[in-house]
Design an enzyme around this catalytic site. Structure first.
Site, PDB file in Angstrom:
ATOM      1  N   LYS A   9       0.670  -1.376   0.092  1.00 20.82           N
ATOM      2  CA  LYS A   9      -0.157   0.104  -0.011  1.00 20.82           C
ATOM      3  C   LYS A   9       0.779   1.436   0.067  1.00 20.82           C
ATOM      4  CE  LYS A   9      -1.914  -1.311   3.971  1.00 20.82           C
ATOM      5  NZ  LYS A   9      -1.239  -2.638   4.021  1.00 20.82           N
ATOM      6  N   ARG A  21      -9.321   0.764   9.590  1.00 24.31           N
ATOM      7  CA  ARG A  21      -8.792  -0.641  10.083  1.00 24.31           C
ATOM      8  C   ARG A  21      -9.818  -1.313  11.009  1.00 24.31           C
ATOM      9  NH1 ARG A  21      -2.946   0.455   9.411  1.00 24.31           N
ATOM     10  NH2 ARG A  21      -1.828  -1.514   9.732  1.00 24.31           N
ATOM     11  N   ARG A  55      11.575  -6.117   4.273  1.00 22.48           N
ATOM     12  CA  ARG A  55      11.658  -4.671   4.315  1.00 22.48           C
ATOM     13  C   ARG A  55      12.435  -3.883   5.189  1.00 22.48           C
ATOM     14  NH1 ARG A  55       5.775  -1.996   5.234  1.00 22.48           N
ATOM     15  NH2 ARG A  55       5.996  -3.024   7.135  1.00 22.48           N
ATOM     16  N   ARG A  59      11.761  -2.135  10.520  1.00 24.50           N
ATOM     17  CA  ARG A  59      10.668  -1.857  11.868  1.00 24.50           C
ATOM     18  C   ARG A  59      10.474  -2.989  12.961  1.00 24.50           C
ATOM     19  NH1 ARG A  59       5.572   0.086   8.220  1.00 24.50           N
ATOM     20  NH2 ARG A  59       4.331  -1.203   9.750  1.00 24.50           N
ATOM     21  N   ARG A  78       0.273  -9.320  13.512  1.00 29.90           N
ATOM     22  CA  ARG A  78      -0.427  -8.510  12.729  1.00 29.90           C
ATOM     23  C   ARG A  78      -1.386  -8.996  11.731  1.00 29.90           C
ATOM     24  NH1 ARG A  78       4.629  -5.316  10.400  1.00 29.90           N
ATOM     25  NH2 ARG A  78       2.960  -4.194   9.277  1.00 29.90           N
TER      26      ARG A  78
HETATM   27  P1  AP5 Z   1       5.070  -1.608   1.844  1.00 33.91           P
HETATM   28  O1  AP5 Z   1       4.496  -0.753   0.670  1.00 33.91           O
HETATM   29  O2  AP5 Z   1       5.627  -0.977   2.996  1.00 33.91           O
HETATM   30  O3  AP5 Z   1       3.569  -2.226   2.434  1.00 33.91           O
HETATM   31  P2  AP5 Z   1       2.463  -1.848   3.074  1.00 33.91           P
HETATM   32  O4  AP5 Z   1       1.118  -2.340   2.540  1.00 33.91           O
HETATM   33  O5  AP5 Z   1       2.433  -0.402   3.329  1.00 33.91           O
HETATM   34  O6  AP5 Z   1       2.687  -2.405   4.383  1.00 33.91           O
HETATM   35  P3  AP5 Z   1       2.837  -1.686   5.936  1.00 33.91           P
HETATM   36  O7  AP5 Z   1       3.169  -2.847   6.818  1.00 33.91           O
HETATM   37  O8  AP5 Z   1       3.284  -0.463   6.152  1.00 33.91           O
HETATM   38  O9  AP5 Z   1       1.208  -1.723   6.307  1.00 33.91           O
HETATM   39  P4  AP5 Z   1       0.339  -1.968   7.658  1.00 33.91           P
HETATM   40  O10 AP5 Z   1      -0.828  -1.846   7.206  1.00 33.91           O
HETATM   41  O11 AP5 Z   1       0.894  -3.163   8.544  1.00 33.91           O
HETATM   42  O12 AP5 Z   1       1.436  -0.998   8.613  1.00 33.91           O
HETATM   43  P5  AP5 Z   1       1.227   0.634   9.024  1.00 33.91           P
HETATM   44  O13 AP5 Z   1       2.363   1.149   8.873  1.00 33.91           O
HETATM   45  O14 AP5 Z   1      -0.252   1.155   8.275  1.00 33.91           O
HETATM   46  O15 AP5 Z   1       5.736  -2.908   1.311  1.00 33.91           O
HETATM   47  C1  AP5 Z   1       6.077  -3.790   2.056  1.00 33.91           C
HETATM   48  C2  AP5 Z   1       7.537  -4.311   1.358  1.00 33.91           C
HETATM   49  O16 AP5 Z   1       7.320  -5.009   0.141  1.00 33.91           O
HETATM   50  C3  AP5 Z   1       8.687  -3.459   1.041  1.00 33.91           C
HETATM   51  O17 AP5 Z   1       9.934  -3.722   1.596  1.00 33.91           O
HETATM   52  C4  AP5 Z   1       8.314  -3.055  -0.357  1.00 33.91           C
HETATM   53  O18 AP5 Z   1       9.725  -2.759  -0.953  1.00 33.91           O
HETATM   54  C5  AP5 Z   1       8.164  -4.268  -0.878  1.00 33.91           C
HETATM   55  N1  AP5 Z   1       7.216  -4.369  -2.209  1.00 33.91           N
HETATM   56  C6  AP5 Z   1       6.170  -3.465  -2.164  1.00 33.91           C
HETATM   57  N2  AP5 Z   1       5.287  -3.628  -3.205  1.00 33.91           N
HETATM   58  C7  AP5 Z   1       6.045  -4.764  -3.732  1.00 33.91           C
HETATM   59  C8  AP5 Z   1       5.945  -5.332  -4.989  1.00 33.91           C
HETATM   60  N3  AP5 Z   1       4.764  -5.001  -5.831  1.00 33.91           N
HETATM   61  N4  AP5 Z   1       6.720  -6.372  -5.484  1.00 33.91           N
HETATM   62  C9  AP5 Z   1       7.732  -6.761  -4.726  1.00 33.91           C
HETATM   63  N5  AP5 Z   1       7.982  -6.044  -3.391  1.00 33.91           N
HETATM   64  C10 AP5 Z   1       7.251  -4.982  -2.979  1.00 33.91           C
HETATM   65  O19 AP5 Z   1       0.781   0.493  10.351  1.00 33.91           O
HETATM   66  C11 AP5 Z   1       1.597   0.066  11.509  1.00 33.91           C
HETATM   67  C12 AP5 Z   1       0.934   0.192  12.957  1.00 33.91           C
HETATM   68  O20 AP5 Z   1       0.423   1.353  13.198  1.00 33.91           O
HETATM   69  C13 AP5 Z   1      -0.329  -0.962  13.002  1.00 33.91           C
HETATM   70  O21 AP5 Z   1       0.093  -1.954  13.317  1.00 33.91           O
HETATM   71  C14 AP5 Z   1      -0.905  -0.342  14.384  1.00 33.91           C
HETATM   72  O22 AP5 Z   1      -0.470  -0.583  15.548  1.00 33.91           O
HETATM   73  C15 AP5 Z   1      -0.926   1.433  13.891  1.00 33.91           C
HETATM   74  N6  AP5 Z   1      -1.873   1.611  13.013  1.00 33.91           N
HETATM   75  C16 AP5 Z   1      -1.944   2.149  11.831  1.00 33.91           C
HETATM   76  N7  AP5 Z   1      -3.107   2.669  11.234  1.00 33.91           N
HETATM   77  C17 AP5 Z   1      -3.829   2.330  12.482  1.00 33.91           C
HETATM   78  C18 AP5 Z   1      -5.134   2.348  12.383  1.00 33.91           C
HETATM   79  N8  AP5 Z   1      -6.182   2.681  11.510  1.00 33.91           N
HETATM   80  N9  AP5 Z   1      -5.708   1.963  13.554  1.00 33.91           N
HETATM   81  C19 AP5 Z   1      -5.213   1.496  14.563  1.00 33.91           C
HETATM   82  N10 AP5 Z   1      -3.823   1.345  14.719  1.00 33.91           N
HETATM   83  C20 AP5 Z   1      -3.152   1.760  13.532  1.00 33.91           C
END
Ligand code: AP5
Length: 208
Positions: free
Chosen positions: A13, A88, A122, A155, A166
């Site tokens: 994402k 979420r 990552r 991370r 997660r």
């Molecule tokens: P990446 O693009 O980083 O993936 P992502 O979907 O953004 O993954 P996240 O882990 O950031 O999402 P998340 O939703 O778990 O975490 P968030 O930060 O929102 O890609 C991942 C890897 O794959 C990278 O290395 C990239 O290079 C590679 N890649 C990407 N696309 C690729 C492709 N097409 N081909 C090959 N490789 C690829 O949330 C973190 C924490 O914050 C949560 O756990 C929670 O504690 C809190 N939080 C955030 N939002 C909320 C909410 N709404 N409510 C409550 N708590 C929240």
């Protein structure tokens, strides 16, 4: 264009949002990034949520909703936005309905095995926020950010135990949003298993 990016952790994402924000000239609002920024600057909110993020649990709805409401009220979000990682929970989705209207909810689909590969490989630069992958998108110099040369970090929530947790949290609390938004007629599915450029091209095509 008002967009939500929905999907399991590691589905790409954030990676696609960094291209889509340029394509559509709208801000990328990642709740994960907002929380990590608070943690980095050791704000009160940052201290409150640090352990929650490390474990891979969700921050309480009331805190998250208030933070997003404030962010969406900023000027740059008036022309549209990509909300990445919010909502979420159903409670967050209902709260969002009271804040704005959406044009589409993009559901990034990716299998568990690939999710684990992407998350465990990552790496990111703390100051630029740029995301890398040890195999799929390595930095030019091993372990260092291409732009600043700073050391890359992993991370806390990309360690194996937190990844498994997660994924459980996603299945239990976030996956129900797929049915929620399908019912509203807003959901568009994207196959996130291809290269970032292919996924981006599919996004542009489904949003037409
Ligand atoms: P990446 O693009 O980083 O993936 P992502 O979907 O953004 O993954 P996240 O882990 O950031 O999402 P998340 O939703 O778990 O975490 P968030 O930060 O929102 O890609 C991942 C890897 O794959 C990278 O290395 C990239 O290079 C590679 N890649 C990407 N696309 C690729 C492709 N097409 N081909 C090959 N490789 C690829 O949330 C973190 C924490 O914050 C949560 O756990 C929670 O504690 C809190 N939080 C955030 N939002 C909320 C909410 N709404 N409510 C409550 N708590 C929240």
């Amino acid at each position: 264009m008002n967009l939500v990016f929905l999907g399991p952790p590691g589905a790409g994402k954030g990676t696609i949002a960094s291209q889509a924000k340029v394509q559509y000239d709208i801000p990328h609002i990642s709740t994960g990034d907002l929380f990590r920024n608070h943690i980095k600057h050791e704000t009160e909110l940052g201290k409150q949520v640090k352990a929650i993020l490390s474990r891979g649990d969700l921050v309480p709805d009331s805190i998250t909703i208030a933070m997003v409401k404030e962010r969406l009220a900023e000027d740059d979000a008036k022309k549209g936005f990509i909300l990445d990682g919010f909502p979420r929970t159903i409670i967050q989705a209902e709260a969002l309905e009271g804040m704005t209207t959406l044009d589409a909810v993009v559901n990034f689909k990716l299998g568990r095995e690939e999710i684990i590969k992407r998350l465990s490989g990552r790496r990111m630069c703390k100051s630029t926020g740029r995301i890398y992958h040890l195999i799929y998108d390595p930095p030019k110099k091993e372990g260092l950010d291409d732009e600043t040369g700073e050391p890359l970090m992993q991370r806390d929530d990309d360690k194996p135990e937190a990844i498994a947790h997660r994924l459980d949290v996603y299945l239990e609390q976030t996956e129900p949003l797929i049915a929620f938004y399908k019912e509203e007629g807003l959901l568009v599915d994207i196959d996130a298993s291809h290269s970032p450029d292919t996924v981006m091209a599919e996004l542009v095509s489904v949003l037409k």
